[in-house]
Design an enzyme around this catalytic site. Structure first.
Site, mmCIF file in Angstrom:
data_model
loop_
_atom_site.group_PDB
_atom_site.id
_atom_site.type_symbol
_atom_site.label_atom_id
_atom_site.label_comp_id
_atom_site.label_asym_id
_atom_site.label_seq_id
_atom_site.Cartn_x
_atom_site.Cartn_y
_atom_site.Cartn_z
ATOM 1 N N THR A 1 47.059 29.052 -15.854
ATOM 2 C CA THR A 1 46.277 28.438 -16.937
ATOM 3 C C THR A 1 45.164 29.374 -17.398
ATOM 4 O O THR A 1 44.869 29.468 -18.596
ATOM 5 C CB THR A 1 45.666 27.107 -16.436
ATOM 6 N N HIS B 1 46.479 31.809 -19.827
ATOM 7 C CA HIS B 1 46.641 31.227 -21.165
ATOM 8 C C HIS B 1 45.310 31.209 -21.909
ATOM 9 O O HIS B 1 45.236 31.508 -23.094
ATOM 10 C CB HIS B 1 47.200 29.805 -21.078
#
Lengths: 370, 370, 370, 370
Positions: free
Chosen positions: A44, A47
């Site tokens: 994450t 990202h």
């Protein structure tokens, strides 16, 4: 105590992260301030670094990243009685509301008003992080610091593996990223008979073997469904642990699942997945489970019990250790797919505070900071 | 084929057993005749040998004993399609009616009309034994013959261990007879974190260590409840596996059980047991489970999966191997409490038909027949 | 006894059915011959009548149709002990093999070698039908004959409703065909708090109200997801019972499901269904269950207990009663979507053998044959 | 606002209670002050009034009693966001620590550090009561005030009934005090097929019938085990809900339980109970559950869903309504065993704040204060 601290932050929309000096957080009556020992980079975080569409919609800069970590309690609010400075801790970074329907049902991991520290609230890529006392998980010093820094993804793995029967079961793990790899080790530790794993990346296939998989298959080179059906006498596996988020892997997983089996889905597809509900779910009498986060806090009890008892060896997973200041090198390595879990140290590199860090032969290489 | 065979029988009320020549059984349309390779002596057989009060009420001589065994299919009835001569097999010796409430609910192990081969019907202490086809359990040749001969008690252990959550759990096994000892190994194989065992017999305590117990306690010399509470931070164990049938051990087990824990009771007390239901069950929110036999046939699936995968080492359990003709020596050794599981061979001593008998270093001593 | 009997059969590939005279079946040692009192037409029978693609692939003419029925035992094989001539019975028409992995696990409803009486084997649209004794379900005479004739689809409904928690739960039934309608009544009988139903057909919506639905929604005229979320304070329903097989209804059902809810899928889509696995399953921590047939035989125990206690009123479901000879009229009515469950009588129209047929005020109209 | 209020207290060791003027409690940051509308007397209050041995050991005067109540939020602490003045509420009076093993496992009803408002902390027999915000249960105004005042014991009943399968099950309730009576109604609402109840008191047997029991038996006049076995074809009941705490009733309950059934124990015996573990638990493969309090907060969700949907009629239970000042009359009536649940009103007798109080025909008689 210092009033300023280093923190790795997204300060504005767009690519990249910034290492800044910010104020050390003040703690409220039921909060705890933790001195961060080690923090780990999650997919994450990649990202958000790259600022993809999902990040644009979800992240509101400025915010300090980091939701996988361990540390030592520095200070506690006046209503906190179960923790004290010096405690070795990690934390559940999903903060639940306590009063929605799901919280009242004991399903606070899917709280309707969930906020995540390190995404919605300042996180642990910093010298200190502020956490609600109830979210703090006190650790036995027998748990190595590097393990303590990755309890968040290990919890995903344990939540998935233990979401159904596992002892004596045949298991297929589709996708051997860090959580998939951890799932292999956890499934074997909990009595699964045969673990199959599928993965196209060669390095990860090698790691899957190291983690204990009995059969590691490359879907780019062979038909995993055919191989699994052959190896199970045509029956298929008892449990599918879906860790890839790839539609093709999900579909293969369902085809390899036995009638009456369970499919536990954790990987996140980026689009709708066409499913053959009739053949793969309905006629099979299958059970499909969405897996999100970690059960609060059953999963934490389970995983720390397994770790304390030395039942799970995660050492093959670890890549390099770096000072937080070298974050660019860390993110670059992960983007190139070379590394396992990279640990970052906001307060210096030494592994301290754990008495049995060497329970498993350490394979951690020290890099980046040289 | 021969029409007569050796069989170890209780021919009339009273102490002792008789080795006789009897007719080889004829098989009905849905029955199977098995050539017995190895059979094991159960504690129940000792009771019948000694002709205690329970035996007097239950056993109707003449009958051939023996309900723990493995062998090779010799002949099948005309309606049997899933088995053929030469198959390596064991069998569930509890024969259910198929139509009572429990059978209809999938609980045939507690069938209202249960009959037991080796107690109510001629059993496996013979060259051949006749079994309903549905009760036959076909075995992978990878499972060693000596393991195949003790699936009945191993199934008791697996049934007990897997009657509730086990991964990451703390466990107390009270009583280290053969089934207690097996339970230790099974619990560890299925991810239990810490296994406590209590046992007054020193030899059995040594075996409990060999089977993998983390803490082995002698209730005659120390307070096991105090020790267990200390070792669990005052909380108690998640699971009690009661294998002794001793009132004192049962009561200690309940005191050592945590609030919310489960107590799985398999040991058979000979009298009513006074229980502190308020403190030990009600205020604890505990779950107490009566465990009988093996689930038909989930337990068989689970245990053979664990064995085939090499997850459970039972070798410390085995005592001597003897020709069936030496049954008196075998029973004498067991009555003196010296031996583990003693295997008897109605058709000669050779261990055949198993390709991987040596998966675990064999410790079997050969005696009795020399 | 007569040697020939009437039977409604598919005698060759192609549309339509033929009423023929065929031999009364001979029963094997563990089989039972049943004199059929009433039989009901299933949607599957309509597909076979119309000879669609699925039928072409599955049905091997000649075969007698009919898998929903009740009757009286006429004759039993020599090994059958639990049944006798005169017993009032229905039967599970799914015949399992008894030895595959699923059968051994107590999941024989998803047996790998399942055959279905009325599809693969001659069925109950005949004066007599032959059934394995183990598949016969003996009925309390308190259960009305018309109810006894539709236990197959009622079992689908009970299996679906009781596949998860139901007491105090909010429920959405998508699709109000006969099984959907039955599910409404069963859910209310088992303590569900609020039952929502969606259905585009007006007649069926009216029946849904009669069966006890609290909210009946027409997806062609209003947004059911919005309505359901409003009525549940934004939370969604605890349980989705999917009975339509329509992709749009399935997708709406998932959107209306609460985080942590369960979706039990029984309706059969004719193509792959694109699912938003992330929002609807994974982030929701939802459980999705494929439902097939009836659990053998837990479902039969549950449904006959509910019926015997008078907890479920199915009377609104019944359409007309016809002599088997009028099958063309019966199929025509069903194809036009006008009728509820139509009962056909191979041995004449009288409702006999049930002492309390009038427990619920009967609404059955007699038509077609006059 | 007034600073003093009426409160019914145990001011010193010994028999009796005292109505005093005490300070209205000040609320902390995460606490709530509730204006009490109605409070109900529990059997525990009778013990404390009478000052029996249990009370001597547990209660530390001075303390205000009362743990069954409803009211309206008067004031909230500064960290409370989910509640506001005017909300109609009741509360879970068991206050858990939040950090022990059980709390972390979602089993906070058996928290190791449990404290009870009304026993250990000042309770609701007062004009105002102070409660931690997390313990407050917000109520739908559709729930009648008198029902809202007895959610504590109703929760005991719901917890017991729903601790195992109930739909289509046969049930035995041993002991028809208020919680036993409520259990009958809840079991029927949740689809149980047949409910048996045993009770020696004639008035309570009459009430058991009113609550929906199918068979009400008097163990002083007939053999309940024999009757139940006859009525269940020799099988016994699926579920025993033990509400009496009487050793004889417990033993009868176990004898009447079917093999494979569940026994849920809530009644509190005053001494050890000798159990025939072999015949009643082990050979039966039974499950025995200790039931304590209410699951926090699954039970609250379930019971308020059932009440809001109008599925449970509790009206036969209510006895008289009295002003708090008439507490002596109320306790006297209960000690004489004449009354059902007696409601006391610290702020006057009017039933207000509930829009559908008359959902069930009210049978409440108004007494005491006239």
């Amino acid at each position: 105590m210092a009033t300023l601290m280093k923190a790795l932050r997204k300060t504005q929309p767009g690519k990249g992260l910034q290492l800044e000096k910010v104020a050390v957080p003040a703690v409220g009556p039921s909060e705890v301030l933790v001195h961060v020992k080690a923090a780990s980079i999650c997919g994450t975080d990649l990202h958000i670094y790259g600022w993809d569409r999902w990040s644009e919609g979800r992240i509101k800069p400025p915010v300090t990243l980091g939701h996988e970590f361990c540390g030592v309690v520095e200070r506690v609010g006046e209503e906190v009685t179960a923790l004290k400075p010096g405690d070795f801790v990690s934390a559940e970074m999903h903060v639940n509301c306590g009063h929605c329907h799901q919280c009242r049902l004991g399903e606070s991991h899917i709280c309707q008003n969930l906020r995540i520290i390190g995404l919605d609230i300042d996180g642990a890529f910093a010298e200190f992080v502020k956490i609600p006392a109830t979210n703090i998980w006190k650790l036995d010093p027998a748990i190595p610091e590097r393990y303590a820094a990755i309890l968040d993804p290990l919890g995903n793995a344990v939540h998935t593996v233990l979401a159904g029967p596992i002892a004596g079961q045949t298991v297929l793990v589709t996708g051997c990223g860090p959580i998939g790899l951890m799932s292999i080790a956890v499934a074997k530790a909990c009595g699964s008979s045969t673990v199959f794993a599928t993965e196209t990346n060669e390095h990860r296939r090698t790691m899957a073997k190291e983690m204990g998989a009995d059969f590691v298959l490359n879907p780019a080179a062979e038909d995993p469904v055919k191989k699994i059906l052959e190896a199970t006498g045509g029956t298929g596996v008892d449990a599918l642990l879906e860790m890839s988020g790839q539609p093709a892997a999900i579909q293969q997983g369902f085809k390899a699942l036995r009638a009456g089996g369970r499919a536990s889905l954790l990987g996140i597809p980026t689009e709708n997945v066409p499913l053959d509900l009739v053949q793969d779910v309905i006629f099979k009498g299958a059970t499909v489970q969405g897996i999100y986060g970690r059960r609060m806090y059953e999963t934490w009890v389970q995983m720390t019990a397994l770790l304390k008892a030395g039942r799970v060896n995660l050492d093959p997973l670890f890549g390099e250790r770096m000072d937080l200041a070298n974050f660019e090198a860390a993110f670059a390595k992960l983007q190139n797919g070379l590394a396992g879990k990279i640990l970052m140290y906001p307060n210096g590199l030494l592994e301290t505070g754990t008495k049995s860090a060497a329970k498993y032969g350490t394979k951690i290489s020290v890099g980046g900071t040289k």
